[in-house]
Design an enzyme around this catalytic site. Structure first.
Site, mmCIF file in Angstrom:
data_model
loop_
_atom_site.group_PDB
_atom_site.id
_atom_site.type_symbol
_atom_site.label_atom_id
_atom_site.label_comp_id
_atom_site.label_asym_id
_atom_site.label_seq_id
_atom_site.Cartn_x
_atom_site.Cartn_y
_atom_site.Cartn_z
ATOM 1 N N HIS A 193 24.603 -14.712 -2.977
ATOM 2 C CA HIS A 193 23.207 -14.593 -2.544
ATOM 3 C C HIS A 193 22.536 -13.345 -3.101
ATOM 4 O O HIS A 193 21.317 -13.270 -3.151
ATOM 5 C CB HIS A 193 23.067 -14.713 -1.021
ATOM 6 N N ASP B 181 30.804 -16.812 -1.047
ATOM 7 C CA ASP B 181 29.577 -16.093 -1.413
ATOM 8 C C ASP B 181 29.842 -14.974 -2.429
ATOM 9 O O ASP B 181 29.820 -13.795 -2.089
ATOM 10 C CB ASP B 181 28.954 -15.537 -0.125
ATOM 11 N N SER C 199 25.602 -6.342 1.774
ATOM 12 C CA SER C 199 26.098 -7.533 1.100
ATOM 13 C C SER C 199 26.646 -7.166 -0.260
ATOM 14 O O SER C 199 26.016 -6.423 -1.008
ATOM 15 C CB SER C 199 24.980 -8.552 0.943
HETATM 16 N N1 ARG Z 1 22.639 -13.507 6.087
HETATM 17 C C1 ARG Z 1 23.127 -12.929 4.880
HETATM 18 C C2 ARG Z 1 22.384 -11.600 4.594
HETATM 19 O O1 ARG Z 1 21.441 -11.213 5.168
HETATM 20 C C3 ARG Z 1 23.153 -13.876 3.743
HETATM 21 C C4 ARG Z 1 21.846 -14.418 3.281
HETATM 22 C C5 ARG Z 1 21.852 -15.408 2.168
HETATM 23 N N2 ARG Z 1 22.192 -16.747 2.576
HETATM 24 C C6 ARG Z 1 21.330 -17.704 3.003
HETATM 25 N N3 ARG Z 1 21.794 -18.850 3.349
HETATM 26 N N4 ARG Z 1 20.037 -17.520 3.077
HETATM 27 O O2 ARG Z 1 21.530 -11.350 3.898
HETATM 28 N N1 ASP Z 2 23.712 -10.551 4.410
HETATM 29 C C1 ASP Z 2 23.307 -9.167 4.493
HETATM 30 C C2 ASP Z 2 22.944 -8.600 3.131
HETATM 31 O O1 ASP Z 2 22.431 -9.303 2.298
HETATM 32 C C3 ASP Z 2 24.347 -8.343 5.177
HETATM 33 C C4 ASP Z 2 24.072 -8.215 6.631
HETATM 34 O O2 ASP Z 2 22.883 -8.136 7.013
HETATM 35 O O3 ASP Z 2 25.025 -8.150 7.397
HETATM 36 O O4 ASP Z 2 23.023 -7.432 2.879
#
Ligand code: ARG
Ligand code: ASP
Length: 717
Positions: free
Chosen positions: A86, A222, A652
């Site tokens: 991502h 990921d 991330s």
């Molecule tokens: N929640 C994770 C982080 O903030 C991964 C985001 C990307 N994935 C998604 N399905 N949108 O950023």
């Molecule tokens: N998914 C998040 C990122 O992109 C990580 C988090 O917020 O825990 O940095």
């Protein structure tokens, strides 16, 4: 363990207690002083110097800021870096088309020449950091206004940066910690030639999609890989065919040994923003005023986007990255609000604030210095609520219309034309950037959401901050935003790429009036004028006030608990979080184990749902139990695991290490029950989610056939 129990017994006081092991994002250069002892008690087998050193190579030489908001680890002597899928998504998307659909099929460069240049992508490597508080605050007194303070701080900072970067290719920046009680200088190297090496198919890299996002149990593969290129002298250089792979001072050793429950682990990366020290009124503003609006507006946009993506494969590619971004915030804020409510954060903070007041009143000097503090917080948060809300509507409703954002790009052209200045340069910039917008645009989405967004914007924004264009609309259309939308799409030249390009190619400054008549330009100009004239200054004025109150408040809290270790809120600087691999109980009678396996991917399989379609090669390997050297001791292929490390957005792609400083995975998310950790960390429920590096290498090698990359890596068994 003892600390853990104390914090469970006294949740009301957790605010005052030493941070529990698990909570905290610590400053790398202070680990020896603040954390090493505890880390070693928890099982860490190296020293603080192995993590951060300026005298010899250390892990910090292998951790980079990736783009503007992710982290990556250097995993080979030839500049290969590992980050999340991502995090690389925008780049993978930019290289994708219907014919070469890397989002769906993945991409792997089989030879160096096939690695793909990435426009605009940089990685930043920290050379050293240094506490420069004394010099930054030289000449500052308590009696100064914030404006005077800021200007002195700015002058002092510039002096330091100029001196420290003179005659070098380094970049310098100074960042405030503890709301300006402390300042650090960061000397960095910024690499500008970074190329895409590989990404797994979407069915692996995005497995579970937005349905599983922010959730545990998780099975997302990921990750993606890039390579840093440098000039022949190994220094940062603009993209060039002559560039060669960067030779790092340090590259990470990868452990194939895995981990078990309660093992020590740490995360090294760039958390973006946390707000652990804000008062109760600030939490109320976020959770009761701002988050509900953001959640509602984004929810509606997502419904529309998802509907069009499901209907049309082109729209699916066009909106993949946009939808992921919108959904990510939407879901995070939903989880955050649940968590804050469950923990009773506002009430707990109130309680802590009462104790603070008692402490303040207990001594004369304290009384003089701090007595008005909490009252001032309360007053400013109350005053800033309407303008904060107006800002949320401006960004989430106003700028939620894509053509309004496109129209916003003409601001400069209009300004230059009005002032009779040369427009050629600006015109060619616009003409060259506009096709990219249309590559990813389907007007049906705007058409579907615009009436709703405009109506919400108009209904809920305080009159004082309502853009003038709404009065114009009202005169002709009343509150019939549907009819307004239909007419706007009928009239506007922005609706067609050809029309717009034709207009720009034959542009003369006198024609800016035609531009100003375009309905989307009218919306954009009015929204941004209101933002500039009424919202931005007022809001930043309030933020200056809250920042300065926060600075005093944190200082007071430190005085109040002299034995407590305080970690500074995240500010997109390099930090270390450490904790233990750990399961959890999300609610009564439910238990979540600490790792997932490939079996779970097959359990979730549903060919009819895109998020749960399983890659056929992956399935075949599973059925043959062909896991090779990537299986754990029981012969299972583990996919992800969780731990108590305190992480945030920006972490991330952060390398996750075992007690020997070997890479065991990369961080990519948090669990649903723990998303409030940016405001209130709770060791019982907050977990970071890590991709098991063995699953990552299994995918590279056995699913994608790019096993040659493993020859560059150092694996230990
Ligand atoms: N929640 C994770 C982080 O903030 C991964 C985001 C990307 N994935 C998604 N399905 N949108 O950023
Ligand atoms: N998914 C998040 C990122 O992109 C990580 C988090 O917020 O825990 O940095």
């Amino acid at each position: 363990m003892k600390k853990l129990i104390i914090s469970m017994l006294l949740p009301l006081l957790c605010f005052m207690l030493p941070a529990t092991a698990g909570e905290g994002m610590w400053i790398p250069s202070l680990l020896e002083q603040m954390n090493e002892k505890e880390m070693r008690q928890m099982g860490f087998r190296l020293t603080a110097e192995d993590i951060y050193s300026i005298n010899r190579s250390s892990l910090k030489d292998a951790v980079v800021l990736f783009g503007s908001g992710c982290t990556a680890g250097i995993i080979s002597e030839e500049g290969l870096i590992l980050t999340n899928h991502h995090c690389g998504y925008g780049q993978i998307q930019a290289h994708s088309s219907l014919e070469k659909d890397y989002l769906t099929n993945g991409f792997w460069a089989m030879r160096r020449e096939e690695e793909l240049p990435c426009k605009g992508l940089t990685v930043e490597l920290l050379i050293r950091m240094e506490d420069v508080t004394g010099e930054v605050l030289a000449g500052i007194t308590d009696k100064m206004t914030e404006a005077v303070r800021d200007s002195i701080v700015a002058v002092n900072q510039k002096k330091i940066i100029d001196r420290e970067t003179k005659d070098s290719h380094y970049t310098g920046k100074i960042t405030a910690f503890y709301y300006g009680n402390v300042y650090y200088l960061f000397i960095t190297e910024v690499f500008k030639d970074v190329r895409l090496v590989g990404a797994p198919p979407g069915g692996i890299g995005k497995f579970g999609g937005d349905t599983d996002n922010w959730m545990w149990p998780r099975h997302t593969g990921d990750f993606s890989m890039f390579r840093i290129y440098a000039g022949k002298d190994n220094l940062p250089a603009e993209w060039s065919e002559e560039n060669v792979p960067y030779k790092p001072k340090k590259s990470l050793t990868i452990s194939m040994k895995g981990y078990e429950k309660e093992d020590f682990t740490f995360v090294f990366g760039y958390p973006g923003r946390t707000q652990q020290f804000i008062p109760s009124w600030a939490v109320s503003l976020v959770s009761e005023v701002e988050n509900p609006v953001r959640i509602r507006l984004r929810g509606r946009r997502l419904d529309a986007i998802n509907q069009f993506m499901a209907q049309d494969p082109l729209t699916r590619i066009q909106y993949a990255a946009k939808a992921a971004g919108i959904a990510n915030g939407w879901k995070k804020w939903t989880g955050e609000n649940n968590g804050l409510k469950r923990l009773g954060t506002v009430q707990n903070k109130r309680e802590a604030e009462r104790e603070f007041s008692t402490w303040v009143m207990g001594e004369r000097n304290r009384k003089t210095t701090y007595q008005g503090l909490l009252g001032a917080f309360e007053a400013v948060y109350k005053k800033m609520t309407p303008v904060s809300l107006a800002y949320v509507y401006y960004t989430e409703a106003g700028l939620g219309i894509e053509l309004v954002r496109l129209a916003g790009r003409f601001n400069k052209l209009i300004m230059l034309s009005e002032q009779g200045k040369a427009v050629d340069e600006e015109l060619s910039r616009l003409i060259s950037s506009i096709p990219d917008f249309y590559k990813n645009y389907n007007p049906s989405v705007d058409r579907a959401v615009m009436p709703y967004l405009l109506s919400e914007y108009a209904t809920h924004t305080d009159q004082a901050y309502l853009p003038g264009v709404f009065a114009e609309i009202r005169k002709k259309y009343g509150t019939d935003y549907q009819r307004f939308t239909n007419d706007a799409f009928q009239e506007s030249m922005l609706v067609s790429k050809e029309k717009l390009l034709d207009f720009l190619e034959h542009y003369k400054p006198s024609r800016h009036k035609k531009l100003l008549k375009d309905p989307f330009v009218r919306l954009a100009v009015s929204f941004s004028d209101t933002y500039r004239e009424k919202i931005a200054d007022e809001l930043s004025g309030y933020r200056d006030i809250t920042d300065s109150l926060q600075r005093v408040y944190v200082k007071a809290l430190m005085e109040m608990s002299p034995g407590k270790r305080f970690y500074p809120d995240a500010n997109l600087t390099l930090r270390v979080a450490y904790g233990q691999v750990m399961d959890y109980t999300p609610r009564d009678a439910v238990h979540y184990d600490y790792y997932t396996t490939l079996a779970g991917i097959l359990e979730k399989e549903d060919p009819a749902v895109e998020d749960y379609a399983v890659d056929p090669r992956l399935k075949a390997l599973y059925q043959a139990r062909d896991f090779g050297k990537y299986a754990d001791q029981r012969g299972m292929l583990r996919t992800c695991f969780i731990a108590t490390n305190h992480t945030s957005g920006g972490n991330s792609g952060s390398p996750v290490f075992n007690a020997d400083g070997q890479l065991i995975g990369i961080n990519f998310d948090r669990n649903w029950e723990g998303t409030m950790s940016d405001i209130n960390y709770d060791i019982r429920q907050c977990r970071n989610i890590t991709l098991d590096v063995r699953y990552c290498l299994f995918v590279v090698d056995k699913v994608c056939g790019a096993g040659h990359l493993l020859n560059e890596m150092k694996l230990v068994y």
